[in-house]
Design a protein around this motif. Structure first.
Motif, PDB file in Angstrom:
ATOM      1  N   ASN A  40      13.041  66.710 -12.352  1.00 39.35           N
ATOM      2  CA  ASN A  40      14.353  67.109 -11.828  1.00 39.35           C
ATOM      3  C   ASN A  40      14.273  67.744 -10.453  1.00 39.35           C
ATOM      4  N   ASP A  41      13.197  68.491 -10.207  1.00 42.20           N
ATOM      5  CA  ASP A  41      13.096  69.241  -8.957  1.00 42.20           C
ATOM      6  C   ASP A  41      11.767  69.031  -8.233  1.00 42.20           C
ATOM      7  N   HIS A  42      11.182  67.852  -8.430  1.00 33.63           N
ATOM      8  CA  HIS A  42       9.870  67.609  -7.821  1.00 33.63           C
ATOM      9  C   HIS A  42       9.646  66.107  -7.616  1.00 33.63           C
ATOM     10  N   ILE A  43       9.093  65.750  -6.462  1.00 34.59           N
ATOM     11  CA  ILE A  43       8.689  64.370  -6.166  1.00 34.59           C
ATOM     12  C   ILE A  43       7.271  64.431  -5.626  1.00 34.59           C
ATOM     13  N   SER A  44       6.349  63.705  -6.287  1.00 35.15           N
ATOM     14  CA  SER A  44       4.992  63.647  -5.746  1.00 35.15           C
ATOM     15  C   SER A  44       4.509  62.201  -5.766  1.00 35.15           C
ATOM     16  N   PHE A  45       3.613  61.914  -4.849  1.00 30.38           N
ATOM     17  CA  PHE A  45       3.089  60.560  -4.660  1.00 30.38           C
ATOM     18  C   PHE A  45       1.613  60.660  -4.303  1.00 30.38           C
ATOM     19  N   GLU A  46       0.832  59.744  -4.858  1.00 35.11           N
ATOM     20  CA  GLU A  46      -0.552  59.572  -4.449  1.00 35.11           C
ATOM     21  C   GLU A  46      -0.887  58.096  -4.581  1.00 35.11           C
ATOM     22  N   GLY A  47      -1.383  57.528  -3.509  1.00 33.75           N
ATOM     23  CA  GLY A  47      -1.732  56.116  -3.534  1.00 33.75           C
ATOM     24  C   GLY A  47      -2.617  55.742  -2.363  1.00 33.75           C
ATOM     25  N   ARG A  48      -3.329  54.634  -2.535  1.00 32.60           N
ATOM     26  CA  ARG A  48      -4.227  54.143  -1.499  1.00 32.60           C
ATOM     27  C   ARG A  48      -3.547  53.000  -0.759  1.00 32.60           C
ATOM     28  N   GLY A  49      -3.631  53.052   0.562  1.00 29.43           N
ATOM     29  CA  GLY A  49      -3.058  52.006   1.393  1.00 29.43           C
ATOM     30  C   GLY A  49      -3.440  52.225   2.838  1.00 29.43           C
ATOM     31  N   VAL A  50      -2.904  51.382   3.685  1.00 31.71           N
ATOM     32  CA  VAL A  50      -3.174  51.480   5.116  1.00 31.71           C
ATOM     33  C   VAL A  50      -1.963  52.139   5.772  1.00 31.71           C
ATOM     34  N   GLY A  51      -2.193  53.307   6.344  1.00 32.30           N
ATOM     35  CA  GLY A  51      -1.140  54.056   7.019  1.00 32.30           C
ATOM     36  C   GLY A  51      -1.609  54.520   8.378  1.00 32.30           C
ATOM     37  N   ALA A  52      -1.058  55.595   8.871  1.00 34.91           N
ATOM     38  CA  ALA A  52      -1.396  56.114  10.202  1.00 34.91           C
ATOM     39  C   ALA A  52      -2.853  56.548  10.309  1.00 34.91           C
TER      40      ALA A  52
END
Length: 159
Positions: A40-52
């Motif tokens: 309800n009050d939290h968003i988290s993300f973890e993942g592998r990819g090509v970014g900056a």
């Protein structure tokens, strides 16, 4: 022994409608399903990819400006981005635009607005309607004046 550098945050672009928050995570070539945790009050993300920062693991954790509905959220991974469609929870705030994505007032360099996904506020819509109304009124007045001028010219020719 060198210290481990902190895990970088990906660039995220956010937008909103009256009912939903849209988050686009700018990571290419995400081959494995990322770990997304929504409450309800939290968003988290973890993942592998090509970014900056190149090909590596990226993660972020934020508290949204208001409560969300994680059970109705949708996640889509494409070749060039990870997309989250998250409904707003607060019924009193459903039609209210959020001034920012996070509860935290501090600006994060990696969070940016996605203007393609932003609804125009009611004030801006009202201004657009008023502008169109005034333009139409002006054109109608000019057309009317032109018609009167032409009628007077016809009257003068008959004299």
């Amino acid at each position: 022994m060198p210290s481990a550098s902190p895990t970088p945050s990906p660039f995220i672009y956010w937008g909103q409608s009256a009912q939903n928050i849209f988050i686009k995570i700018a990571l290419k070539d995400v081959t494995e399903q990322p770990d997304v945790d929504l409450s309800n009050d939290h968003i988290s993300f973890e993942g592998r990819g090509v970014g900056a920062h190149g090909d590596c693991v990226y993660k972020f954790s934020i508290k949204p400006y208001r409560h969300i509905s994680p059970e109705k959220s949708r996640l889509r991974v494409t070749g060039s981005e990870v997309l989250l469609d998250i409904p707003k929870r607060d019924t009193t705030a459903r039609d209210e635009s959020w001034p920012r994505l996070t509860k935290d007032v501090a600006k994060h360099a990696w969070i940016r607005p996605d203007f393609d996904k932003m609804d125009i506020s009611d004030d801006e819509e009202e201004m657009q309607r008023e502008k169109k109304r005034l333009e139409k009124e002006y054109i109608d007045k000019l057309t009317s004046e032109m018609a009167e001028t032409q009628d007077k010219g016809q009257y003068m020719k008959l004299y």
